[in-house]
Design a protein around this motif. Structure first.
Motif, short mmCIF file in Angstrom:
data_model
loop_
_atom_site.label_atom_id
_atom_site.label_comp_id
_atom_site.label_asym_id
_atom_site.label_seq_id
_atom_site.Cartn_x
_atom_site.Cartn_y
_atom_site.Cartn_z
N LEU A 316 59.42 20.01 30.18
CA LEU A 316 60.60 20.51 29.48
C LEU A 316 60.55 20.07 28.03
N ILE A 317 60.98 20.96 27.15
CA ILE A 317 60.99 20.67 25.72
C ILE A 317 62.39 20.94 25.16
N ASP A 318 62.73 20.23 24.08
CA ASP A 318 64.04 20.48 23.46
C ASP A 318 64.00 21.80 22.71
N THR A 319 65.17 22.31 22.34
CA THR A 319 65.26 23.61 21.66
C THR A 319 65.55 23.48 20.17
N ILE A 320 65.56 22.26 19.66
CA ILE A 320 65.90 22.04 18.26
C ILE A 320 64.76 22.50 17.35
N ILE A 321 65.13 23.21 16.30
CA ILE A 321 64.17 23.70 15.32
C ILE A 321 64.04 22.68 14.19
N ASN A 322 62.89 22.04 14.11
CA ASN A 322 62.62 21.10 13.03
C ASN A 322 62.01 21.82 11.84
N PHE A 323 61.88 21.12 10.73
CA PHE A 323 61.23 21.73 9.57
C PHE A 323 59.82 22.17 9.94
N ARG A 324 59.49 23.39 9.53
CA ARG A 324 58.21 24.06 9.76
C ARG A 324 58.12 24.72 11.13
N ASP A 325 59.07 24.45 12.02
CA ASP A 325 59.11 25.16 13.31
C ASP A 325 59.55 26.60 13.09
N ASN A 326 59.11 27.49 13.95
CA ASN A 326 59.58 28.87 13.94
C ASN A 326 60.83 29.00 14.80
N LEU A 327 61.74 29.86 14.39
CA LEU A 327 62.91 30.13 15.22
C LEU A 327 62.48 30.84 16.49
N GLU A 328 63.24 30.63 17.57
CA GLU A 328 62.94 31.34 18.82
C GLU A 328 63.11 32.83 18.58
N GLU A 329 62.08 33.59 18.87
CA GLU A 329 62.06 35.02 18.56
C GLU A 329 63.20 35.77 19.23
#
Length: 445
Positions: A316-329
Protein backbone atom coordinates in the motif's frame (compact mmCIF):
# COMPACT_ATOMS: atom_id res chain seq x y z
CA UNK A 1 -11.78 45.37 17.45
CA UNK A 2 -9.29 48.22 17.13
CA UNK A 3 -5.65 48.07 16.03
CA UNK A 4 -2.99 50.73 15.77
CA UNK A 5 -1.81 51.61 12.27
CA UNK A 6 1.97 51.15 12.20
CA UNK A 7 2.60 54.21 10.03
CA UNK A 8 3.86 56.63 12.68
CA UNK A 9 2.24 59.76 11.21
CA UNK A 10 -1.19 58.09 11.19
CA UNK A 11 -3.12 58.96 14.33
CA UNK A 12 -6.37 57.19 13.40
CA UNK A 13 -7.26 53.93 15.09
CA UNK A 14 -7.71 50.99 12.74
CA UNK A 15 -11.22 49.70 13.30
CA UNK A 16 -11.20 46.23 11.76
CA UNK A 17 -14.88 46.14 10.84
CA UNK A 18 -14.95 49.65 9.38
CA UNK A 19 -11.73 50.09 7.41
CA UNK A 20 -9.79 48.06 4.88
CA UNK A 21 -6.38 47.00 6.18
CA UNK A 22 -3.12 45.43 5.02
CA UNK A 23 -0.93 43.11 7.09
CA UNK A 24 2.72 42.49 6.13
CA UNK A 25 5.92 40.92 7.38
CA UNK A 26 9.36 42.14 6.35
CA UNK A 27 12.86 40.71 6.68
CA UNK A 28 14.96 42.03 9.55
CA UNK A 29 18.76 41.84 9.99
CA UNK A 30 20.15 39.27 12.40
CA UNK A 31 19.59 40.47 15.94
CA UNK A 32 16.79 42.85 14.94
CA UNK A 33 16.80 46.58 14.23
CA UNK A 34 19.24 49.06 15.72
CA UNK A 35 17.43 51.59 17.92
CA UNK A 36 19.32 54.54 16.39
CA UNK A 37 18.14 53.61 12.90
CA UNK A 38 14.52 52.98 13.87
CA UNK A 39 14.23 56.57 15.13
CA UNK A 40 14.37 57.72 11.52
CA UNK A 41 11.92 55.09 10.30
CA UNK A 42 8.36 56.00 9.37
CA UNK A 43 7.03 52.57 10.35
CA UNK A 44 6.82 51.11 13.84
CA UNK A 45 7.96 47.60 12.87
CA UNK A 46 7.34 44.78 15.35
CA UNK A 47 10.28 42.74 16.59
CA UNK A 48 9.31 39.90 14.23
CA UNK A 49 9.03 42.25 11.23
CA UNK A 50 5.24 42.41 11.12
CA UNK A 51 3.16 45.55 10.67
CA UNK A 52 -0.48 46.47 9.97
CA UNK A 53 -1.78 49.52 8.11
CA UNK A 54 -4.89 51.23 6.84
CA UNK A 55 -5.03 50.36 3.14
CA UNK A 56 -4.48 53.97 2.08
CA UNK A 57 -1.53 54.31 4.49
CA UNK A 58 0.07 51.20 3.01
CA UNK A 59 -0.52 52.48 -0.53
CA UNK A 60 1.30 55.75 0.20
CA UNK A 61 4.11 53.87 1.96
CA UNK A 62 4.61 51.50 -0.97
CA UNK A 63 4.62 54.41 -3.43
CA UNK A 64 7.29 56.12 -1.36
CA UNK A 65 9.41 52.97 -1.35
CA UNK A 66 9.27 52.55 -5.13
CA UNK A 67 9.29 56.20 -6.27
CA UNK A 68 12.43 57.46 -8.01
CA UNK A 69 12.21 60.83 -6.29
CA UNK A 70 10.70 62.33 -3.17
CA UNK A 71 7.13 63.66 -3.09
CA UNK A 72 5.75 66.05 -0.49
CA UNK A 73 2.60 63.99 0.09
CA UNK A 74 4.50 60.70 0.59
CA UNK A 75 6.50 59.49 3.61
CA UNK A 76 10.22 60.31 3.44
CA UNK A 77 11.92 56.90 3.72
CA UNK A 78 15.57 56.05 4.27
CA UNK A 79 17.30 53.66 1.87
CA UNK A 80 17.14 50.94 4.53
CA UNK A 81 13.44 51.33 5.17
CA UNK A 82 12.63 51.32 1.46
CA UNK A 83 14.13 47.85 1.32
CA UNK A 84 12.09 46.76 4.35
CA UNK A 85 8.89 47.99 2.70
CA UNK A 86 9.68 46.29 -0.61
CA UNK A 87 10.32 42.99 1.15
CA UNK A 88 7.12 43.44 3.14
CA UNK A 89 5.16 44.00 -0.07
CA UNK A 90 5.91 40.41 -1.13
CA UNK A 91 3.90 39.14 1.87
CA UNK A 92 1.03 41.65 1.87
CA UNK A 93 -2.35 40.30 3.01
CA UNK A 94 -5.40 42.46 2.30
CA UNK A 95 -8.65 42.57 4.28
CA UNK A 96 -11.97 44.13 3.29
CA UNK A 97 -13.99 46.10 5.78
CA UNK A 98 -16.97 44.17 7.12
CA UNK A 99 -19.37 46.30 5.10
CA UNK A 100 -17.40 45.56 1.94
CA UNK A 101 -17.40 41.86 2.75
CA UNK A 102 -21.16 41.83 3.28
CA UNK A 103 -21.79 43.66 0.02
CA UNK A 104 -19.68 41.28 -2.06
CA UNK A 105 -21.18 38.23 -0.35
CA UNK A 106 -24.66 39.32 -1.44
CA UNK A 107 -23.45 39.65 -5.03
CA UNK A 108 -21.85 36.21 -4.95
CA UNK A 109 -25.00 34.62 -3.56
CA UNK A 110 -26.95 35.98 -6.54
CA UNK A 111 -24.35 34.41 -8.84
CA UNK A 112 -24.69 31.09 -7.02
CA UNK A 113 -28.48 31.15 -7.32
CA UNK A 114 -28.26 31.77 -11.07
CA UNK A 115 -25.54 29.20 -11.65
CA UNK A 116 -26.38 25.78 -13.07
CA UNK A 117 -23.03 24.18 -12.28
CA UNK A 118 -21.15 25.92 -9.49
CA UNK A 119 -17.74 24.46 -8.54
CA UNK A 120 -15.57 25.39 -5.57
CA UNK A 121 -11.77 25.29 -5.76
CA UNK A 122 -10.03 25.19 -2.37
CA UNK A 123 -6.48 25.79 -1.13
CA UNK A 124 -4.54 25.85 2.13
CA UNK A 125 -6.20 29.09 3.26
CA UNK A 126 -9.44 27.34 4.21
CA UNK A 127 -7.61 25.13 6.73
CA UNK A 128 -5.55 27.73 8.59
CA UNK A 129 -8.28 28.21 11.19
CA UNK A 130 -8.18 24.43 11.77
CA UNK A 131 -4.54 24.67 12.79
CA UNK A 132 -2.65 24.05 9.53
CA UNK A 133 -0.19 26.67 8.31
CA UNK A 134 -0.52 27.95 4.75
CA UNK A 135 2.23 28.36 2.17
CA UNK A 136 2.08 31.91 0.81
CA UNK A 137 0.60 33.83 3.74
CA UNK A 138 2.78 36.45 5.44
CA UNK A 139 4.04 33.72 7.78
CA UNK A 140 3.56 30.83 5.36
CA UNK A 141 6.05 28.02 4.81
CA UNK A 142 7.33 29.15 1.40
CA UNK A 143 7.22 32.83 2.40
CA UNK A 144 9.55 32.16 5.32
CA UNK A 145 11.87 30.13 3.10
CA UNK A 146 12.06 33.04 0.65
CA UNK A 147 12.75 35.50 3.45
CA UNK A 148 15.47 33.28 4.90
CA UNK A 149 17.29 33.72 1.58
CA UNK A 150 17.44 37.50 2.03
CA UNK A 151 20.55 38.91 3.72
CA UNK A 152 19.86 42.23 5.44
CA UNK A 153 23.00 42.28 7.60
CA UNK A 154 25.18 44.12 5.10
CA UNK A 155 22.52 46.74 4.48
CA UNK A 156 22.21 47.57 8.16
CA UNK A 157 25.94 47.37 8.87
CA UNK A 158 28.36 50.26 9.25
CA UNK A 159 28.85 50.64 5.49
CA UNK A 160 25.08 50.54 4.78
CA UNK A 161 25.62 48.92 1.40
CA UNK A 162 22.67 47.16 -0.17
CA UNK A 163 23.83 43.63 -1.01
CA UNK A 164 20.72 41.63 -0.19
CA UNK A 165 19.32 38.79 -2.26
CA UNK A 166 15.85 38.88 -3.80
CA UNK A 167 15.68 35.33 -5.15
CA UNK A 168 12.17 33.96 -5.42
CA UNK A 169 12.75 30.24 -4.88
CA UNK A 170 13.80 28.33 -1.76
CA UNK A 171 17.24 29.20 -0.40
CA UNK A 172 20.24 27.29 -1.67
CA UNK A 173 21.42 24.84 0.98
CA UNK A 174 24.83 25.64 2.39
CA UNK A 175 27.24 22.74 2.73
CA UNK A 176 27.51 21.61 6.37
CA UNK A 177 30.48 20.34 8.30
CA UNK A 178 30.43 16.82 9.74
CA UNK A 179 29.82 18.22 13.22
CA UNK A 180 26.89 20.32 12.00
CA UNK A 181 25.40 17.31 10.25
CA UNK A 182 25.82 15.25 13.40
CA UNK A 183 24.13 17.95 15.48
CA UNK A 184 21.19 18.05 13.05
CA UNK A 185 20.75 14.29 13.13
CA UNK A 186 20.87 14.17 16.92
CA UNK A 187 18.31 16.97 17.29
CA UNK A 188 15.70 15.38 15.01
CA UNK A 189 14.14 13.48 17.89
CA UNK A 190 13.53 16.75 19.68
CA UNK A 191 11.48 18.27 16.88
CA UNK A 192 7.71 18.19 17.06
CA UNK A 193 5.75 15.55 15.20
CA UNK A 194 4.29 17.99 12.69
CA UNK A 195 0.61 18.53 12.12
CA UNK A 196 -1.59 16.25 14.30
CA UNK A 197 -3.94 15.40 11.43
CA UNK A 198 -6.11 13.04 13.49
CA UNK A 199 -6.95 15.92 15.83
CA UNK A 200 -7.92 18.43 13.12
CA UNK A 201 -11.58 19.24 12.61
CA UNK A 202 -13.45 20.95 9.74
CA UNK A 203 -13.64 24.74 9.79
CA UNK A 204 -16.74 26.81 9.19
CA UNK A 205 -15.80 26.94 5.51
CA UNK A 206 -15.52 23.15 5.21
CA UNK A 207 -18.92 22.68 6.80
CA UNK A 208 -20.52 25.46 4.75
CA UNK A 209 -19.33 23.88 1.50
CA UNK A 210 -20.68 20.50 2.56
CA UNK A 211 -24.03 22.16 3.31
CA UNK A 212 -24.08 23.95 -0.06
CA UNK A 213 -23.52 20.59 -1.77
CA UNK A 214 -26.28 19.04 0.31
CA UNK A 215 -28.83 21.71 -0.66
CA UNK A 216 -27.76 21.65 -4.32
CA UNK A 217 -26.00 24.98 -4.79
CA UNK A 218 -22.51 23.50 -5.26
CA UNK A 219 -21.99 20.56 -7.61
CA UNK A 220 -18.37 19.66 -6.93
CA UNK A 221 -15.23 20.60 -4.99
CA UNK A 222 -11.74 20.60 -6.49
CA UNK A 223 -9.17 20.73 -3.71
CA UNK A 224 -5.41 21.15 -3.44
CA UNK A 225 -5.52 20.13 0.23
CA UNK A 226 -4.46 16.74 1.55
CA UNK A 227 -5.75 17.15 5.12
CA UNK A 228 -8.92 15.09 4.66
CA UNK A 229 -11.15 17.78 6.21
CA UNK A 230 -13.54 18.01 3.25
CA UNK A 231 -14.44 14.32 3.42
CA UNK A 232 -14.51 14.39 7.22
CA UNK A 233 -17.16 17.13 6.99
CA UNK A 234 -19.33 14.75 4.98
CA UNK A 235 -18.45 15.49 1.35
CA UNK A 236 -18.74 12.21 -0.57
CA UNK A 237 -15.86 11.09 -2.77
CA UNK A 238 -17.93 11.45 -5.94
CA UNK A 239 -18.33 15.16 -5.14
CA UNK A 240 -14.65 15.99 -4.68
CA UNK A 241 -11.42 15.81 -6.67
CA UNK A 242 -8.49 15.79 -4.23
CA UNK A 243 -5.73 16.73 -6.64
CA UNK A 244 -2.88 16.42 -4.18
CA UNK A 245 -4.10 13.37 -2.29
CA UNK A 246 -5.41 12.70 1.21
CA UNK A 247 -3.33 11.73 4.26
CA UNK A 248 -6.11 9.33 5.33
CA UNK A 249 -6.25 7.45 2.01
CA UNK A 250 -3.83 4.74 0.92
CA UNK A 251 -4.02 2.64 -2.22
CA UNK A 252 -2.55 -0.59 -3.49
CA UNK A 253 0.38 -0.10 -5.80
CA UNK A 254 -0.49 -3.43 -7.46
CA UNK A 255 -4.29 -3.59 -7.95
CA UNK A 256 -5.20 0.06 -7.29
CA UNK A 257 -7.73 -0.63 -4.50
CA UNK A 258 -8.15 2.41 -2.21
CA UNK A 259 -8.58 2.29 1.57
CA UNK A 260 -9.85 5.09 3.82
CA UNK A 261 -8.35 4.99 7.32
CA UNK A 262 -9.15 6.76 10.58
CA UNK A 263 -5.45 7.53 11.04
CA UNK A 264 -2.64 9.27 9.17
CA UNK A 265 -1.39 6.65 6.70
CA UNK A 266 2.01 8.02 5.67
CA UNK A 267 5.24 6.48 6.95
CA UNK A 268 7.34 9.57 7.56
CA UNK A 269 10.28 7.52 8.83
CA UNK A 270 10.81 6.08 5.35
CA UNK A 271 10.75 9.48 3.72
CA UNK A 272 12.99 11.01 6.36
CA UNK A 273 15.50 8.21 5.78
CA UNK A 274 15.85 9.15 2.09
CA UNK A 275 15.64 12.88 2.81
CA UNK A 276 18.56 12.80 5.24
CA UNK A 277 20.68 10.74 2.87
CA UNK A 278 20.09 13.36 0.19
CA UNK A 279 20.69 16.34 2.49
CA UNK A 280 23.60 15.07 4.60
CA UNK A 281 24.95 12.01 2.83
CA UNK A 282 24.24 9.89 5.93
CA UNK A 283 21.51 9.14 8.47
CA UNK A 284 21.08 7.54 11.87
CA UNK A 285 17.73 6.10 10.78
CA UNK A 286 17.63 2.36 10.13
CA UNK A 287 16.04 1.82 6.73
CA UNK A 288 12.58 0.22 7.13
CA UNK A 289 12.31 -3.10 5.27
CA UNK A 290 9.32 -1.93 3.21
CA UNK A 291 10.88 1.41 2.19
CA UNK A 292 11.24 2.04 -1.54
CA UNK A 293 12.49 5.30 -3.00
CA UNK A 294 10.19 6.97 -5.51
CA UNK A 295 11.89 7.74 -8.82
CA UNK A 296 10.07 11.07 -9.09
CA UNK A 297 10.06 12.69 -5.63
CA UNK A 298 12.98 10.68 -4.17
CA UNK A 299 10.94 9.93 -1.02
CA UNK A 300 8.96 6.80 -0.12
CA UNK A 301 5.21 6.38 -0.60
CA UNK A 302 4.93 2.93 1.00
CA UNK A 303 2.93 2.94 4.22
CA UNK A 304 4.13 -0.39 5.65
CA UNK A 305 0.83 -2.19 5.12
CA UNK A 306 -0.29 -4.57 2.38
CA UNK A 307 -3.47 -4.88 0.34
CA UNK A 308 -6.22 -7.05 1.85
CA UNK A 309 -8.29 -7.38 -1.33
CA UNK A 310 -8.68 -10.97 -2.58
CA UNK A 311 -5.27 -11.99 -1.30
CA UNK A 312 -3.54 -9.38 -3.47
CA UNK A 313 -0.95 -8.48 -0.79
CA UNK A 314 0.48 -5.65 -2.89
CA UNK A 315 2.28 -2.86 -1.04
CA UNK A 316 0.00 0.00 0.00
CA UNK A 317 1.19 3.50 -0.82
CA UNK A 318 0.01 6.93 0.31
CA UNK A 319 -1.84 9.20 -2.14
CA UNK A 320 -0.03 12.43 -1.30
CA UNK A 321 1.55 14.26 -4.23
CA UNK A 322 5.04 15.45 -3.34
CA UNK A 323 7.15 17.84 -5.36
CA UNK A 324 8.01 16.33 -8.76
CA UNK A 325 5.28 13.67 -8.41
CA UNK A 326 2.66 13.47 -11.15
CA UNK A 327 -0.99 13.97 -10.26
CA UNK A 328 -3.16 10.86 -10.43
CA UNK A 329 -4.41 10.80 -14.00
CA UNK A 330 -7.92 9.65 -13.14
CA UNK A 331 -8.42 12.42 -10.56
CA UNK A 332 -6.95 15.12 -12.80
CA UNK A 333 -9.16 14.02 -15.72
CA UNK A 334 -12.20 14.17 -13.44
CA UNK A 335 -11.28 17.70 -12.33
CA UNK A 336 -10.76 18.83 -15.93
CA UNK A 337 -14.16 17.43 -16.94
CA UNK A 338 -15.83 19.14 -13.99
CA UNK A 339 -14.11 22.46 -14.80
CA UNK A 340 -15.32 22.35 -18.41
CA UNK A 341 -18.93 22.06 -17.15
CA UNK A 342 -18.51 24.85 -14.61
CA UNK A 343 -20.31 28.15 -15.17
CA UNK A 344 -19.24 29.65 -11.83
CA UNK A 345 -16.04 28.80 -9.99
CA UNK A 346 -15.45 30.01 -6.43
CA UNK A 347 -11.79 29.84 -5.36
CA UNK A 348 -11.17 29.91 -1.61
CA UNK A 349 -7.83 30.22 0.17
CA UNK A 350 -5.52 29.70 -2.80
CA UNK A 351 -2.99 31.95 -4.52
CA UNK A 352 -3.59 29.87 -7.66
CA UNK A 353 0.10 29.44 -8.47
CA UNK A 354 0.58 25.66 -8.32
CA UNK A 355 0.25 23.94 -11.68
CA UNK A 356 -1.48 22.03 -13.13
CA UNK A 357 -4.15 22.67 -10.46
CA UNK A 358 -4.43 26.41 -11.10
CA UNK A 359 -4.83 25.82 -14.84
CA UNK A 360 -8.28 24.36 -14.17
CA UNK A 361 -9.56 27.87 -13.43
CA UNK A 362 -8.99 28.81 -17.07
CA UNK A 363 -11.06 25.85 -18.30
CA UNK A 364 -14.45 27.06 -17.04
CA UNK A 365 -17.20 28.06 -19.46
CA UNK A 366 -17.15 31.42 -21.24
CA UNK A 367 -18.07 34.02 -20.11
CA UNK A 368 -15.80 33.06 -17.24
CA UNK A 369 -17.48 33.82 -13.93
CA UNK A 370 -14.76 33.59 -11.32
CA UNK A 371 -14.93 34.43 -7.61
CA UNK A 372 -11.73 34.52 -5.54
CA UNK A 373 -11.57 34.93 -1.76
CA UNK A 374 -7.98 35.06 -0.56
CA UNK A 375 -5.83 37.37 1.55
CA UNK A 376 -3.08 37.67 -1.05
CA UNK A 377 -3.34 38.87 -4.61
CA UNK A 378 -3.33 36.22 -7.35
CA UNK A 379 -2.47 36.16 -11.05
CA UNK A 380 -6.14 35.40 -11.82
CA UNK A 381 -7.56 38.51 -10.11
CA UNK A 382 -8.18 40.33 -13.40
CA UNK A 383 -10.44 37.50 -14.58
CA UNK A 384 -12.77 38.25 -11.64
CA UNK A 385 -13.11 41.87 -12.76
CA UNK A 386 -13.93 41.29 -16.43
CA UNK A 387 -17.27 42.74 -17.58
CA UNK A 388 -20.01 41.58 -19.90
CA UNK A 389 -21.41 43.59 -22.84
CA UNK A 390 -23.62 45.55 -20.46
CA UNK A 391 -20.66 46.60 -18.35
CA UNK A 392 -21.59 44.34 -15.43
CA UNK A 393 -18.70 42.69 -13.60
CA UNK A 394 -18.80 38.94 -14.24
CA UNK A 395 -17.09 37.77 -11.06
CA UNK A 396 -15.97 38.99 -7.68
CA UNK A 397 -12.65 39.49 -5.89
CA UNK A 398 -12.83 39.36 -2.08
CA UNK A 399 -9.84 39.99 0.20
CA UNK A 400 -10.08 38.47 3.65
CA UNK A 401 -10.62 35.29 5.65
CA UNK A 402 -12.58 32.47 4.05
CA UNK A 403 -14.54 31.73 7.25
CA UNK A 404 -15.72 35.35 7.46
CA UNK A 405 -16.75 35.34 3.80
CA UNK A 406 -18.57 32.00 4.02
CA UNK A 407 -20.51 33.11 7.10
CA UNK A 408 -21.89 35.98 5.05
CA UNK A 409 -22.66 33.63 2.16
CA UNK A 410 -24.65 31.33 4.42
CA UNK A 411 -26.55 34.25 5.98
CA UNK A 412 -27.77 35.22 2.54
CA UNK A 413 -28.40 31.80 1.07
CA UNK A 414 -30.19 29.95 3.90
CA UNK A 415 -33.43 30.93 5.68
CA UNK A 416 -32.51 32.45 9.05
CA UNK A 417 -34.21 29.72 11.11
CA UNK A 418 -32.55 26.94 9.11
CA UNK A 419 -29.17 28.67 9.41
CA UNK A 420 -29.55 29.14 13.14
CA UNK A 421 -30.43 25.48 13.61
CA UNK A 422 -27.55 24.31 11.42
CA UNK A 423 -24.96 26.50 13.13
CA UNK A 424 -26.21 25.46 16.57
CA UNK A 425 -25.69 21.79 15.72
CA UNK A 426 -21.92 22.16 15.15
CA UNK A 427 -21.14 20.57 18.51
CA UNK A 428 -23.15 17.50 17.53
CA UNK A 429 -21.22 17.29 14.26
CA UNK A 430 -17.97 17.53 16.18
CA UNK A 431 -18.90 14.38 18.10
CA UNK A 432 -19.44 12.61 14.79
CA UNK A 433 -16.05 13.78 13.54
CA UNK A 434 -14.45 12.46 16.73
CA UNK A 435 -15.79 8.98 16.03
CA UNK A 436 -14.24 9.04 12.55
CA UNK A 437 -10.70 9.80 13.68
CA UNK A 438 -8.35 7.62 15.70
CA UNK A 439 -6.65 10.16 17.95
CA UNK A 440 -4.91 7.42 19.95
CA UNK A 441 -2.45 6.75 17.11
CA UNK A 442 1.01 8.04 18.03
CA UNK A 443 3.25 8.93 15.11
CA UNK A 444 7.01 9.27 15.36
CA UNK A 445 9.00 11.14 12.72
Amino acid sequence: MELQCHLKVCKESLKVNERERVEVKTVLPTGGLNASKTQTFRVLWKNNGEAVFHKDCWTSLLKAATARKKYKDLPDLTVEEKVLVKEAAKTAEFFYSMSGMKEEAKRVVEMIRKSEFCVVFTGAGISTSAGIGDYRGKSGKWTEMDQNAVNMDSLFGEESTCTYSTEIGPPTKKAKTDSEQSDDLESDDEEDDGVPYESLRPTYTHEALQKLIEIGHVKHIISQNGDGLHTLSGVSYDKISELHGNVFIEKCGKCGERFERDFYVMDDVCSQYYEELEDYGKTNIIKPKHAKQCELCNLSHRTGRKCSKNGCKGYLIDTIINFRDNLEEEILNQAENISEQCDLMICLGSTLTVTPACDLVEMIKIPQRLVICNRQKTEKDNVCLEKDKKGITLGSRIFGDCDTFMREIMKNIMPSKDLEKWEASRNDRMKIYDTKRNTDIKRIL
